[in-house]
Design a protein around this motif. Structure first.
Motif, PDB file in Angstrom:
ATOM      1  N   LEU A   1       4.135   5.605   2.574  1.00  0.00           N
ATOM      2  CA  LEU A   1       4.531   7.014   2.618  1.00  0.00           C
ATOM      3  C   LEU A   1       4.187   7.631   3.967  1.00  0.00           C
ATOM      4  O   LEU A   1       4.987   8.388   4.546  1.00  0.00           O
ATOM      5  CB  LEU A   1       3.834   7.782   1.495  1.00  0.00           C
ATOM      6  CG  LEU A   1       4.231   9.253   1.344  1.00  0.00           C
ATOM      7  CD1 LEU A   1       5.718   9.389   1.041  1.00  0.00           C
ATOM      8  CD2 LEU A   1       3.390   9.933   0.263  1.00  0.00           C
ATOM      9  N   ALA A   2       3.009   7.314   4.497  1.00  0.00           N
ATOM     10  CA  ALA A   2       2.618   7.818   5.815  1.00  0.00           C
ATOM     11  C   ALA A   2       3.559   7.284   6.888  1.00  0.00           C
ATOM     12  O   ALA A   2       3.945   8.006   7.822  1.00  0.00           O
ATOM     13  CB  ALA A   2       1.177   7.426   6.122  1.00  0.00           C
TER      14      ALA A   2
ATOM     15  N   LEU B   1      -3.054   5.131  11.581  1.00  0.00           N
ATOM     16  CA  LEU B   1      -2.638   4.161  10.573  1.00  0.00           C
ATOM     17  C   LEU B   1      -3.113   2.748  10.904  1.00  0.00           C
ATOM     18  O   LEU B   1      -3.251   1.914  10.012  1.00  0.00           O
ATOM     19  CB  LEU B   1      -1.105   4.167  10.439  1.00  0.00           C
ATOM     20  CG  LEU B   1      -0.510   5.430   9.813  1.00  0.00           C
ATOM     21  CD1 LEU B   1       1.010   5.397   9.898  1.00  0.00           C
ATOM     22  CD2 LEU B   1      -0.962   5.562   8.367  1.00  0.00           C
TER      23      LEU B   1
ATOM     24  N   LYS C   1       0.853  -1.193   0.000  1.00  0.00           N
ATOM     25  CA  LYS C   1       0.000   0.000   0.000  1.00  0.00           C
ATOM     26  C   LYS C   1       0.887   1.240   0.000  1.00  0.00           C
ATOM     27  O   LYS C   1       1.378   1.654   1.064  1.00  0.00           O
ATOM     28  CB  LYS C   1      -0.918   0.001   1.230  1.00  0.00           C
ATOM     29  CG  LYS C   1      -1.824  -1.225   1.331  1.00  0.00           C
ATOM     30  CD  LYS C   1      -2.611  -1.232   2.633  1.00  0.00           C
ATOM     31  CE  LYS C   1      -3.482  -2.474   2.762  1.00  0.00           C
ATOM     32  NZ  LYS C   1      -4.186  -2.525   4.066  1.00  0.00           N
ATOM     33  N   PRO C   2       1.136   1.852  -1.168  1.00  0.00           N
ATOM     34  CA  PRO C   2       2.067   2.988  -1.253  1.00  0.00           C
ATOM     35  C   PRO C   2       1.714   4.155  -0.330  1.00  0.00           C
ATOM     36  O   PRO C   2       2.609   4.752   0.280  1.00  0.00           O
ATOM     37  CB  PRO C   2       1.970   3.401  -2.730  1.00  0.00           C
ATOM     38  CG  PRO C   2       1.510   2.171  -3.446  1.00  0.00           C
ATOM     39  CD  PRO C   2       0.609   1.463  -2.481  1.00  0.00           C
ATOM     40  N   LYS C   3       0.424   4.474  -0.216  1.00  0.00           N
ATOM     41  CA  LYS C   3       0.039   5.588   0.653  1.00  0.00           C
ATOM     42  C   LYS C   3       0.354   5.278   2.112  1.00  0.00           C
ATOM     43  O   LYS C   3       0.795   6.164   2.859  1.00  0.00           O
ATOM     44  CB  LYS C   3      -1.452   5.900   0.488  1.00  0.00           C
ATOM     45  CG  LYS C   3      -1.800   6.524  -0.856  1.00  0.00           C
ATOM     46  CD  LYS C   3      -3.271   6.895  -0.919  1.00  0.00           C
ATOM     47  CE  LYS C   3      -3.614   7.561  -2.256  1.00  0.00           C
ATOM     48  NZ  LYS C   3      -5.058   7.921  -2.342  1.00  0.00           N
ATOM     49  N   MET C   4       0.137   4.035   2.514  1.00  0.00           N
ATOM     50  CA  MET C   4       0.449   3.630   3.879  1.00  0.00           C
ATOM     51  C   MET C   4       1.954   3.706   4.126  1.00  0.00           C
ATOM     52  O   MET C   4       2.401   4.202   5.175  1.00  0.00           O
ATOM     53  CB  MET C   4      -0.053   2.215   4.132  1.00  0.00           C
ATOM     54  CG  MET C   4       0.254   1.668   5.512  1.00  0.00           C
ATOM     55  SD  MET C   4      -0.826   2.319   6.802  1.00  0.00           S
ATOM     56  CE  MET C   4      -2.230   1.209   6.616  1.00  0.00           C
TER      57      MET C   4
END
Length: 303
Positions: free
Chosen positions: A75-76, A172, A70-73
């Motif tokens: 990055l976060a 998250l 999960k790229p957004k995860m």
């Protein structure tokens, strides 16, 4: 009310976790000749290695892989990793540069900051006693600034960075071990880059160090990971409100070490702020204890 066996085990895990966090400064003092940035990179590298071993033993790799997809995860989590690294680095620097009392104050402030962030970002409502506790803490810092012209910036940055880290990790919703491993993984390139290009102390080359020092440096992974595992064991068995009563063990050890072992000066400005924070925490703890003992109402079926 008698405690169940699981609650007793949870209490033992919680006491162990917070005690280990509290005595961690004794470890960092053993290697205070090593620059704080280099201790930080060892903490990242060896935590990464030890957490990889733990994930293998617990067969938790599928959870980690699922998050990494999960790229957004990811990055976060890079953001939370940098926040955590900053907190770790400042804590190490504070301990090894005679600011252990400031570190202690920061972790006393942390639970009060947590409830304030919960209100601002999670929609939690504060009870009157909680409002009073937050106001007392704020007053202590404000009086130090006005009356003594100083601001406990180390304490505030430590408390603020760790409270924000906790808030973001809660948002998250990743598990503790896998999440910390991914954060360590994301920090590894920075740690290895610093180690290879910028670390220039006499201790940066492990082949030139005595074995005893290298063992102390590798132990940074243990110092980071073991209390976390104990904390996870406690969190699975205790309510968070119960777990909160153990969180003052760590900063209390730091305070005792700072004053009586390392002879850090407890000047009037620090003493005033500590007094306000301690009063605030007593009020906060009493309110939490009273709320915990209150009989639970049966949930309503009306919608």
């Amino acid at each position: 009310m008698s405690l169940t066996r699981e609650q007793k085990i949870g209490g033992a895990f919680a006491a162990t976790a917070y005690t280990l966090w509290g005595v961690a400064p004794l470890y960092f003092k053993q290697i205070d000749e090593v620059p704080a940035a280099e201790i930080l990179l060892h903490r990242i590298v060896w935590s990464f290695a030890l957490l990889a071993l733990v994930l293998t033993l617990l067969q938790q790799w599928p959870k980690v892989v699922a998050v990494l997809q999960k790229p957004k995860m990811v990055l976060a989590m890079l953001g939370t990793a940098l926040l955590l690294a900053g907190n770790w680095g400042l804590f190490i620097w504070a301990v090894n540069n005679h600011h252990m009392l400031d570190a202690s104050l920061g972790y006393y402030i942390n639970p009060l900051l947590n409830i304030l962030l919960g209100m601002l970002f999670l929609g939690e409502r504060l009870r009157p006693a909680q409002w009073a506790a937050v106001a007392l803490a704020f007053s202590g810092v404000l009086l130090q600034l006005i009356h003594f012209g100083s601001l406990p910036w180390i304490a505030l940055v430590l408390a603020g960075s760790f409270a924000l880290y906790g808030l973001f990790r809660k948002k998250l919703a990743t598990d503790a071990i896998g999440g910390l491993f991914i954060e360590s993984l994301l920090l590894m390139p920075l740690a290895l880059l610093y180690w290879s290009q910028f670390a220039d102390s006499p201790y940066a080359d492990l082949t030139q160090n005595p074995l005893s020092l290298n063992l102390w440096l590798v132990a940074a992974g243990v110092v980071t990971t073991v209390p976390l595992l104990c904390f996870i064991g406690a969190a699975k068995r205790l309510q968070l409100s119960t777990l909160g009563f153990f969180q003052y063990i760590g900063p209390s050890f730091m305070f005792i070490f700072g004053v009586f072992l390392y002879n850090e000066p407890l000047d009037p400005s620090k003493l005033l702020t500590f007094g306000f924070i301690w009063t605030a925490l007593c009020l906060y703890s009493f309110d939490a204890w009273r709320h915990l003992r209150r009989p639970r109402q049966a949930p309503s079926t009306a919608h």
